[in-house]
Motif scaffolding. Structure first.
Motif, PDB file in Angstrom:
ATOM      1  N   THR A   1      -1.442   1.650  -7.639  1.00 30.68           N
ATOM      2  CA  THR A   1      -0.861   1.140  -6.402  1.00 30.68           C
ATOM      3  C   THR A   1      -1.035  -0.371  -6.329  1.00 30.68           C
ATOM      4  OG1 THR A   1      -1.390   3.212  -5.267  1.00 30.68           O
ATOM      5  CG2 THR A   1      -0.861   1.314  -3.889  1.00 30.68           C
ATOM      6  N   LEU A   2       0.007  -1.059  -5.924  1.00 34.20           N
ATOM      7  CA  LEU A   2      -0.028  -2.505  -5.734  1.00 34.20           C
ATOM      8  C   LEU A   2       0.087  -2.787  -4.241  1.00 34.20           C
ATOM      9  CD1 LEU A   2       0.040  -5.340  -7.062  1.00 34.20           C
ATOM     10  CD2 LEU A   2       2.542  -5.139  -7.094  1.00 34.20           C
ATOM     11  N   THR A   3      -0.858  -3.558  -3.675  1.00 33.14           N
ATOM     12  CA  THR A   3      -0.868  -3.834  -2.245  1.00 33.14           C
ATOM     13  C   THR A   3      -0.860  -5.334  -1.985  1.00 33.14           C
ATOM     14  OG1 THR A   3      -3.262  -4.001  -1.963  1.00 33.14           O
ATOM     15  CG2 THR A   3      -2.321  -1.789  -1.980  1.00 33.14           C
TER      16      THR A   3
ATOM     17  N   LYS B   1      -3.735  -6.001  11.002  1.00 32.81           N
ATOM     18  CA  LYS B   1      -3.434  -4.627  10.560  1.00 32.81           C
ATOM     19  C   LYS B   1      -2.032  -4.548   9.949  1.00 32.81           C
ATOM     20  CE  LYS B   1      -7.346  -3.782  12.488  1.00 32.81           C
ATOM     21  NZ  LYS B   1      -8.576  -3.775  11.654  1.00 32.81           N
ATOM     22  N   LEU B   2      -1.670  -5.594   9.227  1.00 30.95           N
ATOM     23  CA  LEU B   2      -0.339  -5.679   8.625  1.00 30.95           C
ATOM     24  C   LEU B   2      -0.478  -5.697   7.112  1.00 30.95           C
ATOM     25  CD1 LEU B   2       2.651  -6.056   9.581  1.00 30.95           C
ATOM     26  CD2 LEU B   2       2.325  -8.502   9.197  1.00 30.95           C
ATOM     27  N   MET B   3       0.127  -4.692   6.435  1.00 29.74           N
ATOM     28  CA  MET B   3       0.045  -4.639   4.985  1.00 29.74           C
ATOM     29  C   MET B   3       1.176  -3.788   4.422  1.00 29.74           C
ATOM     30  SD  MET B   3      -3.109  -1.962   4.297  1.00 29.74           S
ATOM     31  CE  MET B   3      -2.903  -2.086   2.526  1.00 29.74           C
ATOM     32  N   LEU B   4       1.465  -3.986   3.145  1.00 30.80           N
ATOM     33  CA  LEU B   4       2.444  -3.186   2.421  1.00 30.80           C
ATOM     34  C   LEU B   4       1.803  -2.685   1.133  1.00 30.80           C
ATOM     35  CD1 LEU B   4       5.688  -5.344   2.803  1.00 30.80           C
ATOM     36  CD2 LEU B   4       5.150  -3.211   3.993  1.00 30.80           C
ATOM     37  N   LYS B   5       2.234  -1.511   0.672  1.00 30.71           N
ATOM     38  CA  LYS B   5       1.711  -0.917  -0.557  1.00 30.71           C
ATOM     39  C   LYS B   5       2.863  -0.267  -1.305  1.00 30.71           C
ATOM     40  CE  LYS B   5      -2.071   1.534   0.065  1.00 30.71           C
ATOM     41  NZ  LYS B   5      -2.939   2.613   0.603  1.00 30.71           N
ATOM     42  N   ILE B   6       2.784  -0.286  -2.642  1.00 33.63           N
ATOM     43  CA  ILE B   6       3.812   0.374  -3.446  1.00 33.63           C
ATOM     44  C   ILE B   6       3.173   1.063  -4.638  1.00 33.63           C
ATOM     45  CG2 ILE B   6       4.280  -1.758  -4.742  1.00 33.63           C
ATOM     46  CD1 ILE B   6       7.204  -0.787  -4.959  1.00 33.63           C
ATOM     47  N   ASN B   7       3.541   2.313  -4.841  1.00 33.18           N
ATOM     48  CA  ASN B   7       3.089   3.060  -6.010  1.00 33.18           C
ATOM     49  C   ASN B   7       3.889   2.605  -7.221  1.00 33.18           C
ATOM     50  OD1 ASN B   7       3.321   5.491  -7.960  1.00 33.18           O
ATOM     51  ND2 ASN B   7       1.616   6.064  -6.654  1.00 33.18           N
ATOM     52  N   THR B   8       3.219   2.373  -8.344  1.00 32.52           N
ATOM     53  CA  THR B   8       3.893   1.825  -9.535  1.00 32.52           C
ATOM     54  C   THR B   8       4.210   2.898 -10.580  1.00 32.52           C
ATOM     55  OG1 THR B   8       1.767   1.316 -10.610  1.00 32.52           O
ATOM     56  CG2 THR B   8       2.730  -0.390  -9.200  1.00 32.52           C
ATOM     57  N   GLY B   9       4.143   4.168 -10.215  1.00 37.89           N
ATOM     58  CA  GLY B   9       4.357   5.243 -11.180  1.00 37.89           C
ATOM     59  C   GLY B   9       5.818   5.419 -11.580  1.00 37.89           C
ATOM     60  N   ALA B  10       6.013   5.935 -12.789  1.00 35.89           N
ATOM     61  CA  ALA B  10       7.369   6.166 -13.301  1.00 35.89           C
ATOM     62  C   ALA B  10       8.049   7.318 -12.571  1.00 35.89           C
ATOM     63  CB  ALA B  10       7.309   6.455 -14.799  1.00 35.89           C
TER      64      ALA B  10
ATOM     65  N   ASN C   1     -10.217  -1.530 -14.183  1.00 36.73           N
ATOM     66  CA  ASN C   1      -9.218  -1.177 -13.178  1.00 36.73           C
ATOM     67  C   ASN C   1      -9.560  -1.782 -11.824  1.00 36.73           C
ATOM     68  OD1 ASN C   1      -7.987   0.800 -11.016  1.00 36.73           O
ATOM     69  ND2 ASN C   1      -6.842   1.148 -12.907  1.00 36.73           N
ATOM     70  N   GLU C   2     -10.834  -1.778 -11.491  1.00 35.34           N
ATOM     71  CA  GLU C   2     -11.251  -2.318 -10.201  1.00 35.34           C
ATOM     72  C   GLU C   2     -11.077  -3.835 -10.151  1.00 35.34           C
ATOM     73  OE1 GLU C   2     -15.211  -2.355  -7.294  1.00 35.34           O
ATOM     74  OE2 GLU C   2     -15.172  -1.127  -9.106  1.00 35.34           O
ATOM     75  N   SER C   3     -11.313  -4.505 -11.272  1.00 39.83           N
ATOM     76  CA  SER C   3     -11.257  -5.972 -11.293  1.00 39.83           C
ATOM     77  C   SER C   3      -9.843  -6.511 -11.478  1.00 39.83           C
ATOM     78  CB  SER C   3     -12.157  -6.505 -12.414  1.00 39.83           C
ATOM     79  OG  SER C   3     -13.501  -6.093 -12.230  1.00 39.83           O
ATOM     80  N   TRP C   4      -9.100  -5.922 -12.410  1.00 34.58           N
ATOM     81  CA  TRP C   4      -7.812  -6.491 -12.795  1.00 34.58           C
ATOM     82  C   TRP C   4      -6.633  -5.516 -12.692  1.00 34.58           C
ATOM     83  CZ3 TRP C   4      -8.070 -11.554 -13.319  1.00 34.58           C
ATOM     84  CH2 TRP C   4      -9.293 -12.132 -13.691  1.00 34.58           C
ATOM     85  N   GLY C   5      -6.926  -4.250 -12.500  1.00 32.36           N
ATOM     86  CA  GLY C   5      -5.871  -3.236 -12.567  1.00 32.36           C
ATOM     87  C   GLY C   5      -4.703  -3.492 -11.642  1.00 32.36           C
ATOM     88  N   GLU C   6      -4.989  -3.844 -10.385  1.00 33.38           N
ATOM     89  CA  GLU C   6      -3.909  -4.033  -9.424  1.00 33.38           C
ATOM     90  C   GLU C   6      -3.083  -5.270  -9.743  1.00 33.38           C
ATOM     91  OE1 GLU C   6      -3.291  -4.279  -4.573  1.00 33.38           O
ATOM     92  OE2 GLU C   6      -5.183  -3.562  -5.414  1.00 33.38           O
ATOM     93  N   ALA C   7      -3.740  -6.350 -10.146  1.00 36.26           N
ATOM     94  CA  ALA C   7      -3.020  -7.583 -10.461  1.00 36.26           C
ATOM     95  C   ALA C   7      -2.125  -7.411 -11.684  1.00 36.26           C
ATOM     96  CB  ALA C   7      -4.014  -8.721 -10.688  1.00 36.26           C
ATOM     97  N   VAL C   8      -2.587  -6.631 -12.653  1.00 38.34           N
ATOM     98  CA  VAL C   8      -1.834  -6.427 -13.900  1.00 38.34           C
ATOM     99  C   VAL C   8      -0.682  -5.448 -13.705  1.00 38.34           C
ATOM    100  CG1 VAL C   8      -2.034  -5.500 -16.245  1.00 38.34           C
ATOM    101  CG2 VAL C   8      -3.798  -7.021 -15.355  1.00 38.34           C
ATOM    102  N   ALA C   9      -0.779  -4.579 -12.699  1.00 39.73           N
ATOM    103  CA  ALA C   9       0.162  -3.468 -12.540  1.00 39.73           C
ATOM    104  C   ALA C   9       1.606  -3.920 -12.420  1.00 39.73           C
ATOM    105  CB  ALA C   9      -0.225  -2.632 -11.319  1.00 39.73           C
TER     106      ALA C   9
END
Length: 656
Positions: free
Chosen positions: A205-207, A222-231, A627-635
């Motif tokens: 997930t990218l947020t 309380k404003l945010m967006l999230k997107i699942n990066t799955g195929a 994954n915790e450190s770089w996973g979201e940024a790399v996604a």
């Protein structure tokens, strides 16, 4: 049947002129090979594979993909590879049997995981009979409506999924290129999602909180967006299309960009406990996700329930017309008139009526002696709920599939649970026993409606091609039995592996919504009627302005990270199908994109099951620290690569 005739007649999709008849691809005057050991065996294998895949995907993202298209592609590919003659009729049977997977899975996973979520005991047989009996009722209740939907309303309903599947079956007879495209995209999508789920090479997930500014905005406003990066989710969005993906996301945007921030702004310092669940935090202390879970998504639940009621009201004419057709058919069968032509032969109405009686008796026996309720009176009440709602909502499900290709089964099931909970509490069934009973009853209804909606697609495919509906109807029961056993087994494995609540659990959004509806009602508490009422008003207003209220309401209660990829996939679908000035080229690109999207869905979901099995076997190779450190940024990088592959591959198609 000769190769040059492998195309649908010109009047297949349009309304017929006065006196004009539709002549299917396979002549009604001839008999063709349909039911064979090959077609039945392959259909059953497809049921098992896609039931497992659809169960995992549905519990993960809340959306169950319809398996008709990928199964049709595989059937065509196998027919070509094995050089089988008379493959078209057999492929329809394969697709019809295999199509049970998505339908039964939707009925099971939208309700039964809620039993685990609520901590109530349930065994395999209770889940199995809930799915099986619901599926059988769905088939039996729909058959009398077949002629109305597929013949009398010819050309008036677009049947989007049936159209796509039929084109795959018909055009695929000329070669196996479609199967090759599906295989390649399945490998890419499957490996992509497998690497994410098993190794954690990049974030799932990218947020907007990935950067400091976004995190501050989420905490303060309380404003945010999230997107699942799955195929798999991206492929699902492509098939849903831009129009409905946009409507779904509008519901999400209203909740996440307007309602949640507004609640924080107005009531941020207050503790609001609408259901008596013991909330002690103020709204301002909650994360946006928690505000969504405790409050905002209930607006969507109210909208879904109301959209279902509106659907029933709109479908009254459909019910009346179909019943008249069924009665006329029943009378005709009792006379001495000749049997209808092969392509209009159904299971006899006497058999249907007898089957419905037997199925309802089985439902009563299951409720009364299967540990579902406490006494005979409560079993009778449960039977009445199942009978009335399943029959009435069958037309709603079929109508929705015929028009937009989307079955609003979750919304109708939510309303069933509310009705069932109120009635069961009134007859003295409360607490854990009441929750389990309401969910099993809801599971029967949900599966009945899901199977009915899916089956009308199969029957329309058969009508266009010219297969025998009676054969589809008979073998649909077999597919339902196999799918019910498969999905219940997979569900038990996934519950032991991930669970459906807590950290790192499968999302199971519909099941969580079901649990949220009935838990307070069964434990002496209340329901958030104010929030339901707001959703109901929204649904009425949207309907007045001719906006699909159900799709909008679904966007309001499914997490936004699972809806935004639908918008991306829908945008890709629009883009690749509008770049050329030639309609034939755009159609070819759209079709190839559909194959790629189906491969992403099937491959991603299947590898998700493999990943679950590895975790169940305690094989842990997840790169937690990375994954915790770089996973979201790399996604974002592999996700953009996935999008580029889908766009570039689709644009390479030409009208040939």
């Amino acid at each position: 049947m000769e190769k040059q005739n492998f195309s649908l007649p010109e009047n297949a999709q349009r309304e017929l002129r006065p006196g004009e008849e539709y002549k299917p691809l396979l002549s009604p005057e001839k008999n063709y090979v349909e039911v064979t050991p090959y077609s039945v065996l392959v259909g059953i294998v497809m049921v098992i594979i896609f039931s497992a895949a659809a169960a995992y995907l549905g519990l993960k993202v809340g959306q169950v993909f319809e398996a008709a298209i990928p199964i049709a592609i595989i059937a065509v590919g196998l027919t070509s590879a094995l050089k089988k003659k008379d493959g078209l009729g057999q492929n329809v049977i394969i697709q019809s049997i295999g199509g049970c997977s998505g339908a039964v899975v939707a009925g099971a996973i939208f309700t039964l995981p809620a039993i685990y979520i609520l901590g109530v005991d349930v065994n395999f047989w209770q889940m199995f009979f809930s799915s099986l009996l619901g599926g059988v009722l769905g088939i039996l209740f729909l058959i009398p409506f077949r002629k109305y939907f597929v013949k009398e309303m010819h050309g008036k309903y677009p049947f989007p999924e049936a159209t796509a599947t039929t084109q795959v079956l018909v055009s695929g007879e000329g070669g196996g290129n479609s199967a090759k495209t599906l295989l390649l995209s399945g490998l890419i999508g499957g490996l992509y999602d497998f690497i994410v789920a098993t190794f954690g090479a990049w974030g799932e997930t990218l947020t907007t909180t990935v950067c400091g500014v976004g995190q501050t905005i989420a905490e303060k406003a309380k404003l945010m967006l999230k997107i699942n990066t799955g195929a798999a989710v991206l492929g699902l969005g492509y098939i849903v299309g831009l129009k409905y993906a946009f409507i779904i996301c509008c519901g999400s945007f209203l909740v996440w960009l307007v309602i949640i921030p507004a609640m924080n702004l107005i009531w941020g310092g207050q503790v609001i406990d609408l259901m008596g669940t013991g909330i002690t935090m103020t709204i301002g202390q909650m994360a946006p996700e928690q505000i969504f879970k405790e409050y905002a998504r209930h607006i969507g639940i109210g909208g879904i329930a109301t959209a279902g009621i509106i659907g029933i009201i709109k479908s009254f004419g459909v019910i009346r017309s179909a019943v008249v057709l069924a009665v006329n058919e029943f009378r005709r069968k009792e006379g001495k008139e000749a049997l209808p032509e092969r392509t209009q032969q159904d299971i006899p109405m006497k058999t249907i009526v007898f089957g419905i009686v037997i199925a309802l008796l089985a439902v009563f026996t299951f409720f009364a002696f299967g540990g579902v309720v406490n006494n005979i009176w409560q079993a009778i009440i449960g039977l009445l709920i199942v009978t009335v709602i399943s029959f009435l909502f069958t037309t709603v499900a079929a109508n929705a599939i015929a028009i937009v290709g989307t079955n609003p089964v979750s919304g109708m099931t939510l309303m069933t649970l509310i009705i069932a909970s109120l009635i069961l509490v009134a007859v003295g069934l409360k607490g854990d026993a009441g929750m389990a009973a309401a969910l099993v009853i809801g599971g029967v209804v949900c599966t009945a409606l899901s199977v009915a909606g899916s089956f009308i697609t199969d029957l329309k495919i058969g009508y266009w091609i010219g297969t025998t509906p009676k054969k589809q109807e008979i073998w649909k029961f077999v597919g339902t039995f196999v799918s019910a056993a498969t999905v219940c087994g997979v569900m038990m494995v996934l519950n032991k592996t991930y669970g459906f609540s807590g950290d790192n659990a499968l999302v199971a959004p519909q099941a969580n919504a079901m649990a949220a509806v009935i838990q307070p009602m069964m434990n002496g508490g209340g329901a958030p009627w104010l929030l339901y009422g707001i959703g109901a008003v929204l649904a009425i207003v949207l309907t007045f302005f001719k906006v699909p209220a159900l799709a909008f309401a679904l966007g309001m209660f499914i997490p936004i990270d699972l809806n935004l990829p639908l918008l991306v996939g829908g945008a890709i679908s629009w883009y690749v199908s509008t770049r050329s000035k030639e309609k034939e080229v755009n159609d070819a690109r759209q079709e190839k994109g559909t194959l790629i999207a189906s491969g992403f869905i099937a491959g991603g979901a299947l590898m998700g099951v493999v990943s679950a099995i590895l975790k169940f076997a305690k094989v842990d190779v997840f790169m937690y620290s990375w994954n915790e450190s770089w996973g979201e940024a790399v996604a974002i990088i592999p996700f953009l690569g996935l999008i580029a592959f889908m766009v570039c591959s689709s644009l390479k198609a030409d009208k040939k």
